[in-house]
Design a protein around this motif. Structure first.
Motif, mmCIF file in Angstrom:
data_model
loop_
_atom_site.group_PDB
_atom_site.id
_atom_site.type_symbol
_atom_site.label_atom_id
_atom_site.label_comp_id
_atom_site.label_asym_id
_atom_site.label_seq_id
_atom_site.Cartn_x
_atom_site.Cartn_y
_atom_site.Cartn_z
ATOM 1 N N MET A 28 73.114 37.781 29.431
ATOM 2 C CA MET A 28 72.232 36.651 29.730
ATOM 3 C C MET A 28 70.791 37.096 29.977
ATOM 4 S SD MET A 28 74.181 34.281 29.173
ATOM 5 C CE MET A 28 73.018 32.970 29.478
ATOM 6 N N LEU A 29 70.516 38.389 29.915
ATOM 7 C CA LEU A 29 69.124 38.848 30.084
ATOM 8 C C LEU A 29 68.314 38.335 28.894
ATOM 9 C CD1 LEU A 29 69.772 42.555 31.134
ATOM 10 C CD2 LEU A 29 69.214 40.632 32.628
ATOM 11 N N PRO A 30 67.155 37.689 29.157
ATOM 12 C CA PRO A 30 66.429 37.101 28.029
ATOM 13 C C PRO A 30 65.452 38.043 27.354
ATOM 14 C CG PRO A 30 65.487 36.337 30.090
ATOM 15 C CD PRO A 30 66.559 37.330 30.453
ATOM 16 N N LEU A 31 65.396 37.931 26.025
ATOM 17 C CA LEU A 31 64.316 38.529 25.239
ATOM 18 C C LEU A 31 63.443 37.345 24.873
ATOM 19 C CD1 LEU A 31 66.343 40.912 22.916
ATOM 20 C CD2 LEU A 31 64.928 41.548 24.863
ATOM 21 N N ASN A 59 84.153 36.980 37.308
ATOM 22 C CA ASN A 59 82.899 36.387 37.821
ATOM 23 C C ASN A 59 82.018 35.825 36.717
ATOM 24 O OD1 ASN A 59 83.321 37.066 40.487
ATOM 25 N ND2 ASN A 59 82.590 39.167 40.131
ATOM 26 N N ASN A 60 82.286 36.222 35.481
ATOM 27 C CA ASN A 60 81.324 35.912 34.424
ATOM 28 C C ASN A 60 81.754 34.711 33.571
ATOM 29 O OD1 ASN A 60 79.474 35.857 32.382
ATOM 30 N ND2 ASN A 60 79.932 37.900 31.581
ATOM 31 N N LEU A 65 79.348 28.647 29.785
ATOM 32 C CA LEU A 65 78.282 27.754 30.285
ATOM 33 C C LEU A 65 77.177 27.604 29.247
ATOM 34 C CD1 LEU A 65 77.651 28.815 33.984
ATOM 35 C CD2 LEU A 65 78.353 26.560 33.152
ATOM 36 N N TYR A 66 76.787 28.738 28.678
ATOM 37 C CA TYR A 66 75.652 28.728 27.746
ATOM 38 C C TYR A 66 75.992 28.005 26.452
ATOM 39 C CZ TYR A 66 71.522 30.315 25.223
ATOM 40 O OH TYR A 66 70.347 30.348 24.513
ATOM 41 N N LEU A 67 77.259 28.105 26.036
ATOM 42 C CA LEU A 67 77.613 27.595 24.704
ATOM 43 C C LEU A 67 78.221 26.191 24.732
ATOM 44 C CD1 LEU A 67 79.046 30.942 23.345
ATOM 45 C CD2 LEU A 67 76.844 29.910 22.766
ATOM 46 N N ASP A 91 71.930 22.606 19.144
ATOM 47 C CA ASP A 91 72.325 23.570 18.106
ATOM 48 C C ASP A 91 73.042 24.786 18.684
ATOM 49 O OD1 ASP A 91 71.379 21.970 16.155
ATOM 50 O OD2 ASP A 91 69.523 23.087 15.788
ATOM 51 N N ILE A 92 72.768 25.078 19.963
ATOM 52 C CA ILE A 92 73.407 26.245 20.593
ATOM 53 C C ILE A 92 74.888 25.953 20.857
ATOM 54 C CG2 ILE A 92 73.468 27.689 22.681
ATOM 55 C CD1 ILE A 92 70.456 27.003 23.016
#
Ligand code: UTP
Length: 290
Positions: A28-31, A59-60, A65-67, A91-92
């Motif tokens: 989840m670290l963003p670029l 825990n993860n 959640l993101y998708l 779209d994600i």
């Protein structure tokens, strides 16, 4: 049969990136404005993948959640008439039936993580993609799938590394090389510099025959006291065809501080909306005397 399933392991503890990874997991670290996970999903989708299996720890929950759909966020964006952003968020989203979470309570190693997905992978051959290995440029998974389609064999993404770096990687011992493709005899996990059979290092992209599970069952703990995927692949190379392919993109090890910042800079340079001002700012920063 083409490759439709990808396994994305995200159960590691990310110890090289602490404290950032204490509360947020590495993928989840963003670029810029996209997490590493986003790049992984984009690469897989455009290589034709439709089914996503995550190996995660208790825990993860970030991948799901993101998708999955975020109704509150979507209605907020609709109310504010931010329709372009709304489309991007939609779209994600992946269909629930196409995402599976498999749990690995303890990080016993990448081999153990993959072994746990046997039931969900079913009988098909499949891809493995490590999201902290970002590969920019040509779609690496697509390249490997196209080799798999020709050879109907295991295909592993490799890149050439500095001699003094070989002890950080799984290293290929190959025989016949044909352009970017080599037939592998053996993989050696983190060899001493003097013992390394080549400088071709395995990074986080694999296309695996379904029978890899047979070999995963047979291996025990290897380097770093973990169950190593490379050990299972190496064992399978005794009986099965295993090929390596030197992919053409550029790989960034986003699980390390230096690799992550390099990836961040590359993404900024690829982004038309900030490239020019970013270059100016970077020059200013470099002129400062730190
Ligand atoms: P790494 O070797 O980078 O390990 O894993 P790590 O725990 O994430 O990070 P460090 O070395 O402690 O900083 C490569 C990939 O394999 C997954 C990780 O989540 C990462 O995507 N992995 C690793 C698992 O899913 N399970 C494991 O037991 C080990």
């Amino acid at each position: 049969m083409s490759i439709k399933t990808v396994v994305i392991p995200v159960a590691g503890m990310g110890t090289r990136f602490l404290p950032a990874t204490k509360a947020v997991s590495k993928e989840m670290l963003p670029l810029l404005d996209k997490p590493l996970l986003h790049y992984a999903i984009e690469e897989a989708k455009s290589a034709g993948i439709t089914s996503f299996i995550f190996v995660t720890n208790l825990n993860n929950k970030f991948p799901s959640l993101y998708l999955s759909k975020n109704k509150i966020l979507e209605s907020h964006l609709r109310e504010k008439n931010k329709l372009k952003t709304l489309k991007m968020i939609r779209d994600i989203t992946l269909k629930e039936k196409n995402i599976r979470l498999v749990y690995q309570k303890k990080p016993l190693g990448l081999g153990d993580a993959i072994h746990r997905t046997k039931k969900y992978v079913g009988k098909d051959d499949f891809a493995v993609l490590l999201p902290d290995d970002l590969i920019l440029g040509r779609n690496c998974l697509k390249e490997l799938i196209s080799v798999y389609n020709k050879k109907n064999s295991n295909v592993i993404g490799v890149m050439s590394v500095d001699k003094k770096e070989v002890n950080k990687y799984g290293i290929v011992k190959g025989s016949i090389a044909n352009g970017r493709t080599s037939k592998i005899n053996e993989l050696v996990e983190k060899p001493k510099i003097k013992d390394a059979p080549s400088r071709l290092a395995v990074v986080g992209r694999y296309i695996l025959k379904n029978n890899i599970f047979k070999y995963l069952r047979k291996i025990s703990k290897g380097a770093e006291n973990e169950i190593q995927l490379t050990d299972a692949i190496s064992l399978s190379a005794i009986n099965e065809n295993v090929f390596s392919y030197e992919f053409s993109g550029t790989r960034y090890d986003c699980g390390s501080k230096l690799g992550f910042i390099k990836a961040q800079l590359a993404c900024a340079m690829l982004d038309n909306s900030i490239r020019k001002s970013f270059k100016k700012e970077l020059e200013k920063i470099l002129r400062r005397n730190y």
